[in-house]
Design an enzyme around this catalytic site. Structure first.
Site, PDB file in Angstrom:
ATOM      1  N   MET A  38       0.817  -1.209   0.000  1.00  0.00           N
ATOM      2  CA  MET A  38       0.000   0.000   0.000  1.00  0.00           C
ATOM      3  C   MET A  38       0.859   1.270   0.000  1.00  0.00           C
ATOM      4  O   MET A  38       0.596   2.193  -0.767  1.00  0.00           O
ATOM      5  CB  MET A  38      -0.940   0.007   1.213  1.00  0.00           C
ATOM      6  N   LYS A  60       1.267   0.285  15.291  1.00  0.00           N
ATOM      7  CA  LYS A  60       0.818   1.547  14.693  1.00  0.00           C
ATOM      8  C   LYS A  60       0.889   2.667  15.734  1.00  0.00           C
ATOM      9  O   LYS A  60       1.392   3.750  15.452  1.00  0.00           O
ATOM     10  CB  LYS A  60      -0.598   1.406  14.130  1.00  0.00           C
ATOM     11  N   ASN A  80     -15.629  -2.490   3.761  1.00  0.00           N
ATOM     12  CA  ASN A  80     -15.304  -3.817   4.296  1.00  0.00           C
ATOM     13  C   ASN A  80     -16.420  -4.360   5.186  1.00  0.00           C
ATOM     14  O   ASN A  80     -16.643  -5.566   5.243  1.00  0.00           O
ATOM     15  CB  ASN A  80     -13.985  -3.776   5.073  1.00  0.00           C
ATOM     16  N   ASN A 117      -6.699  -1.672  -2.644  1.00  0.00           N
ATOM     17  CA  ASN A 117      -5.617  -2.332  -3.373  1.00  0.00           C
ATOM     18  C   ASN A 117      -6.121  -2.881  -4.704  1.00  0.00           C
ATOM     19  O   ASN A 117      -7.160  -3.538  -4.708  1.00  0.00           O
ATOM     20  CB  ASN A 117      -5.108  -3.479  -2.473  1.00  0.00           C
ATOM     21  N   HIS A 154      -8.273   5.484   3.919  1.00  0.00           N
ATOM     22  CA  HIS A 154      -8.227   4.074   3.533  1.00  0.00           C
ATOM     23  C   HIS A 154      -8.257   3.914   2.014  1.00  0.00           C
ATOM     24  O   HIS A 154      -9.297   4.050   1.374  1.00  0.00           O
ATOM     25  CB  HIS A 154      -9.417   3.345   4.180  1.00  0.00           C
ATOM     26  N   SER A 160      -7.113  -0.833   7.525  1.00  0.00           N
ATOM     27  CA  SER A 160      -8.355  -1.290   6.899  1.00  0.00           C
ATOM     28  C   SER A 160      -9.357  -1.795   7.932  1.00  0.00           C
ATOM     29  O   SER A 160     -10.504  -2.049   7.597  1.00  0.00           O
ATOM     30  CB  SER A 160      -8.075  -2.374   5.859  1.00  0.00           C
ATOM     31  N   VAL A 210       2.401  -2.397   9.103  1.00  0.00           N
ATOM     32  CA  VAL A 210       1.572  -3.600   9.294  1.00  0.00           C
ATOM     33  C   VAL A 210       0.326  -3.336  10.159  1.00  0.00           C
ATOM     34  O   VAL A 210       0.320  -2.437  11.003  1.00  0.00           O
ATOM     35  CB  VAL A 210       2.399  -4.734   9.950  1.00  0.00           C
ATOM     36  N   GLU A 211      -0.691  -4.161   9.926  1.00  0.00           N
ATOM     37  CA  GLU A 211      -1.987  -3.955  10.589  1.00  0.00           C
ATOM     38  C   GLU A 211      -1.947  -4.483  12.028  1.00  0.00           C
ATOM     39  O   GLU A 211      -2.422  -5.588  12.329  1.00  0.00           O
ATOM     40  CB  GLU A 211      -3.072  -4.675   9.755  1.00  0.00           C
TER      41      GLU A 211
HETATM   42  N1  LIG Z   1      -2.833  -4.942   1.288  1.00  0.00           N
HETATM   43  C1  LIG Z   1      -4.067  -4.526   1.161  1.00  0.00           C
HETATM   44  O1  LIG Z   1      -4.841  -5.041   0.336  1.00  0.00           O
HETATM   45  C2  LIG Z   1      -4.551  -3.378   1.985  1.00  0.00           C
HETATM   46  C3  LIG Z   1      -5.676  -2.629   1.550  1.00  0.00           C
HETATM   47  C4  LIG Z   1      -6.081  -1.529   2.292  1.00  0.00           C
HETATM   48  C5  LIG Z   1      -5.406  -1.200   3.468  1.00  0.00           C
HETATM   49  N2  LIG Z   1      -4.343  -1.952   3.864  1.00  0.00           N
HETATM   50  C6  LIG Z   1      -3.651  -1.551   5.109  1.00  0.00           C
HETATM   51  O2  LIG Z   1      -2.446  -0.883   4.763  1.00  0.00           O
HETATM   52  C7  LIG Z   1      -1.441  -1.122   5.752  1.00  0.00           C
HETATM   53  C8  LIG Z   1      -0.220  -1.720   5.093  1.00  0.00           C
HETATM   54  O3  LIG Z   1      -0.567  -2.901   4.433  1.00  0.00           O
HETATM   55  P1  LIG Z   1       0.370  -3.547   3.321  1.00  0.00           P
HETATM   56  O4  LIG Z   1      -0.438  -4.609   2.674  1.00  0.00           O
HETATM   57  O5  LIG Z   1       0.984  -2.490   2.497  1.00  0.00           O
HETATM   58  O6  LIG Z   1       1.481  -4.221   4.247  1.00  0.00           O
HETATM   59  P2  LIG Z   1       2.922  -4.706   3.827  1.00  0.00           P
HETATM   60  O7  LIG Z   1       3.244  -5.803   4.763  1.00  0.00           O
HETATM   61  O8  LIG Z   1       2.994  -4.967   2.362  1.00  0.00           O
HETATM   62  O9  LIG Z   1       3.857  -3.450   4.134  1.00  0.00           O
HETATM   63  C9  LIG Z   1       4.117  -2.960   5.401  1.00  0.00           C
HETATM   64  C10 LIG Z   1       5.468  -2.263   5.348  1.00  0.00           C
HETATM   65  O10 LIG Z   1       5.636  -1.551   6.542  1.00  0.00           O
HETATM   66  C11 LIG Z   1       6.992  -1.651   6.922  1.00  0.00           C
HETATM   67  N3  LIG Z   1       7.115  -1.327   8.336  1.00  0.00           N
HETATM   68  C12 LIG Z   1       6.763  -2.061   9.401  1.00  0.00           C
HETATM   69  N4  LIG Z   1       7.031  -1.361  10.541  1.00  0.00           N
HETATM   70  C13 LIG Z   1       7.544  -0.170  10.169  1.00  0.00           C
HETATM   71  C14 LIG Z   1       8.030   0.967  10.846  1.00  0.00           C
HETATM   72  N5  LIG Z   1       8.051   1.010  12.178  1.00  0.00           N
HETATM   73  N6  LIG Z   1       8.503   2.013  10.137  1.00  0.00           N
HETATM   74  C15 LIG Z   1       8.490   1.971   8.794  1.00  0.00           C
HETATM   75  N7  LIG Z   1       8.064   0.911   8.087  1.00  0.00           N
HETATM   76  C16 LIG Z   1       7.592  -0.139   8.759  1.00  0.00           C
HETATM   77  C17 LIG Z   1       7.360  -3.073   6.555  1.00  0.00           C
HETATM   78  O11 LIG Z   1       8.767  -3.240   6.437  1.00  0.00           O
HETATM   79  C18 LIG Z   1       6.647  -3.222   5.230  1.00  0.00           C
HETATM   80  O12 LIG Z   1       7.470  -2.823   4.149  1.00  0.00           O
HETATM   81  C19 LIG Z   1      -2.108  -2.026   6.779  1.00  0.00           C
HETATM   82  O13 LIG Z   1      -2.625  -1.240   7.794  1.00  0.00           O
HETATM   83  C20 LIG Z   1      -3.239  -2.684   5.997  1.00  0.00           C
HETATM   84  O14 LIG Z   1      -4.312  -3.093   6.788  1.00  0.00           O
HETATM   85  C21 LIG Z   1      -3.889  -3.020   3.166  1.00  0.00           C
END
Ligand SMILES: NC(=O)c1ccc[n+]([C@@H]2O[C@H](COP(=O)([O-])OP(=O)(O)OC[C@H]3O[C@@H](n4cnc5c(N)ncnc54)[C@H](O)[C@@H]3O)[C@@H](O)[C@H]2O)c1
Length: 714
Positions: free
Chosen positions: A328, A411, A504, A457, A454, A433, A405-406
């Site tokens: 994201m 967070k 969602n 993807n 929000h 999300s 991460v979620e």
């Molecule tokens: N993937 C989806 O379909 C989707 C859709 C909508 C919302 N989201 C939300 O978006 C957020 C991210 O999801 P994602 O799928 O991109 O996750 P992801 O696992 O692909 O990426 C998370 C990134 O955050 C980095 N990270 C972790 N801790 C960190 C910190 N302290 N400082 C900086 N970077 C850090 C990780 O190294 C990783 O690169 C979540 O909250 C998720 O719920 C995801």
């Protein structure tokens, strides 16, 4: 006259469109009437030897017919009458014995584009865009466009324009033969006049010489215009339309029928009569009314700010940071830089950062290959992205989007840390999300500057952004985030904080129901086809679970089930799926199988055996599957809208469902669909389902009240 003026320049007549009450020129019935009268004046004058048609609006020629008028048409007879008026005016224009030059300055769309087709010379300024986008509104060109365009640019070009509604910039329009010349905007007026004088002096219209087509291309074109060739073109065009629309949208097929029955076959009079008849058939359909409704919703959004007070102006966002460079974060960074915002990306390691940069670059490379951007634009976009492993540069940013991460604890801890490295006025948005924005805001010293944003993807494709107001989020923060989402090319919908927000919250019960249907012995193909092939969703719920990731979807399902225990039942197969490593697209195996390039290659035939369940019995009808999935969704939507007030009106639900899940636009959205069935019927069916399938279907009080009072959502 109020909207159209005639200027007498001696032997040249100039008709100028300048709608008095509007920002742009629209061909409403009253404007058309004025135009018709001026065309008659030109016809009856002995003095005029040439006619120029132009616009006084700075950036546009004519943006089309009046959609408000089209929306109100309910009778086919009235529609034909309306079209006859326009046809008579355009025919009179076409039949004038003098040169008719259209001087196009900017948007020349729909009815405007059809008007210039009745001229015999078209000059476009270099900033022009021309299109016949009617199919996007469930109609097709009805002012003679289906008849005149193929004659002008040939069959293939005309079909590509009419059936897809795509935009053509001036250069492309020139290549197509839709315009004769392209000139800089500043020269348009002067050049058109000099050309009119030249035509008068030479007593004829002199068209610029076209570059000769290569030998083979020339012969292919000649063949495709022949009787046999045309049949091939029509067949291919129909296949293309059906692939695109899955047969749910009647307008492009009707347009194709009009062209097929008239091109090179009949007189103008008969052809226009047929065009009007077919147009009147599609204009009264609910498909068209829904698509026009959606058009107005997105237009309304352009004027909205996300807050009720008109006093609050959004703050400018020139520099932004993204925390977390994953799926994201990478997508959001690309999107922002695409809109010329400086973006600082922070992650924990170089690998994630370089993946995010590569991702953005790959999308720009694709755009470059498709000639959407230049090499220079691609490089300057890349220059807007910079990366860091610490918070350097965060001090200067106006806005940060957190996409780590979620996990609530992680967070919260990054938000507290980040607040120390950003200025007080900086807005921090979370892309969560499922987690509570209000709770997360507790980690920020200025919770009024904290908000949910929000994205869906894949970020570059999904139009919706949910803007989540926490309890303490200020109006200023909402307005700035709303404006930023619009700047990033997205459709923002403001929602209240609450489990699953809006989209969602409605999608999860649907997915849960699909898993239960699967457990009960319905096949993957049948479940998904009921929603996608038969109803028009872009994909079925099981295919969507594969896309999201089976493990991720199940994790969220459990969270939902814990919050809405009586309303969601988690299939007993869920944990088994994860245990058996059936993870969906990312693991190349889920309800479907995927090749090494992650392309779906069909249903996973072994899934029943792997989970230890028998082969599907498929005892239910497709309609039963559909009802179980959608009635549970409608029930939840009624609670979210009318009881929990997650959004303010039914339009928000429909817009969010169409833009966030691809709910078929031609159905107008979930609540329009619900209204088409009626609350009484839905409640009755939910009660039957409560008795046969389970307590989770119990109709909510707001839906029951609607049924009792025979009310609708709209
Ligand atoms: N993937 C989806 O379909 C989707 C859709 C909508 C919302 N989201 C939300 O978006 C957020 C991210 O999801 P994602 O799928 O991109 O996750 P992801 O696992 O692909 O990426 C998370 C990134 O955050 C980095 N990270 C972790 N801790 C960190 C910190 N302290 N400082 C900086 N970077 C850090 C990780 O190294 C990783 O690169 C979540 O909250 C998720 O719920 C995801």
């Amino acid at each position: 006259m109020e909207n159209v003026k005639l200027k007498d320049l001696g032997d040249v007549a100039v008709i100028v469109f300048d709608s008095a009450q509007e920002r742009v020129n629209v061909l409403s019935s009253s404007v058309l009437k004025e135009f018709g009268e001026l065309v008659e004046q030109v016809k009856n004058s002995q003095n005029f030897k040439a006619l120029i048609i132009g616009s006084q609006k700075p950036k546009s020629f004519i943006v089309g017919a009046d959609i408000k008028e089209i929306k109100t048409v309910t009778s086919k007879e009235d529609c034909v009458e309306m079209l006859n008026v326009a046809h008579n005016i355009f025919n009179t224009l076409e039949d004038l014995k003098i040169p008719k030059i259209a001087a196009i300055n900017g948007h020349c769309l729909g009815g405007g584009c059809e008007l210039v087709l009745a001229c015999n010379y078209r000059i476009a300024s270099d900033n022009s865009t021309l299109a016949l986008p009617e199919v996007k509104l469930g109609i097709f060109p009805g002012f003679g466009g289906c008849i005149r365009l193929p004659k002008l640019v040939g069959l293939q070009g005309a079909l590509s324009m009419i059936l897809t509604g795509s935009m053509f910039n001036a250069k492309k329009a020139l290549r197509l033969g839709l315009v004769d010349e392209v000139v800089p905007l500043s020269l348009l007026e002067e050049y058109s006049l000099s050309l009119a004088k030249k035509f008068i002096a030479k007593k004829k219209i002199i068209k610029p010489k076209k570059r000769k087509a290569p030998f083979t291309k020339k012969w292919i074109n000649i063949f495709l215009e022949s009787f046999l060739g045309r049949r091939i073109v029509y067949k291919k065009a129909k296949e293309g339309v059906l692939k695109q629309t899955k047969g749910f949208y009647p307008a492009p097929l009707a347009a194709l029928d009009v062209i097929k029955s008239t091109y090179k076959k009949t007189t103008r009079k008969k052809a226009l009569k047929l065009e009007a008849k077919f147009f009147s058939n599609v204009v009264v359909t609910t498909v068209s009314k829904h698509l026009i409704g959606l058009f107005f919703l997105t237009e309304k959004l352009k004027k909205q700010t996300g807050v009720s007070s008109s006093e609050i102006a959004p703050k400018p966002v020139a520099t932004m940071a993204v925390l977390g460079a994953g799926t994201m974060g990478g997508g959001i960074a690309h999107l922002a830089a695409n809109k010329k915002i400086f973006v600082r990306i922070k992650d924990l390691n170089y690998k994630s950062l370089s993946l995010a940069l590569n991702f953005a670059q790959s999308l720009w490379k694709k755009a470059f290959k498709r000639r959407k951007i230049t090499m220079y634009q691609m490089r300057s976009n890349m220059d807007l992205l910079s990366t860091t492993l610490n918070y350097s540069g965060f001090q200067n940013t106006d806005f940060v989007i957190e996409a780590v991460v979620e996990n609530m604890n992680i967070k919260k801890s990054v938000i507290t840390e980040m607040a120390k490295h950003t200025k007080d006025a900086c807005i921090i948005a979370t892309n969560t999300s499922s987690l509570s924005v209000t709770e997360m805001a507790q980690a920020h010293p200025n919770p009024e500057n904290f908000i949910g944003m929000h994205f869906f993807n894949p970020v570059h494709k999904m139009p919706l952004v949910e803007i989540i107001r926490g309890e303490k989020t200020s109006d200023q923060t909402v307005a700035t985030t709303f404006a930023l989402a619009k700047k990033m090319g997205k459709i923002p919908v403001v929602v209240k904080d609450g489990t699953g927000f809006l989209v969602n919250r409605l999608l999860l019960p649907w997915m849960a129901e699909a898993l239960l249907l699967f457990e009960e012995g319905e096949s993957v193909e049948k479940i998904d086809a009921a929603f996608s092939k038969n109803f028009g969703m872009p994909m079925g719920p099981l295919r969507l679970i594969d896309e999201v990731g089976v493990d991720v979807a199940i994790k969220i399902l459990h969270i939902f089930a814990s919050k809405f225990s009586e309303r969601i039942k988690v299939s007993s197969l869920c944990d088994e799926l994860v245990k058996k490593n059936i993870l969906g697209k990312k693991g190349l195996k889920g309800f479907y199988l995927y090749d090494q390039q992650s392309k779906e290659i069909g249903v996973n035939p072994d899934i029943y055996q792997e989970l230890g369940i028998g082969q599907p019995q498929n005892l239910l009808k497709s309609q039963d599957i559909l009802d179980r999935g959608f009635f549970t969704m409608i029930n939840e939507a009624s609670r979210a809208l009318l009881e929990d007030k997650i959004v303010e009106n039914p339009e928000d639900v429909d817009l969010a469902m169409i833009m966030g899940t691809g709910f078929p636009p031609f159905r107008g959205g979930l609540l329009h669909y619900a209204d088409s069935l009626g609350a009484e019927y839905i409640v009755k069916q939910l009660e039957v389902l409560t008795n046969t399938a389970g307590f989770r279907f119990r109709p909510c009080s707001s839906l029951k009240a609607m049924a009792k009072a025979s009310r609708k959502f709209y």
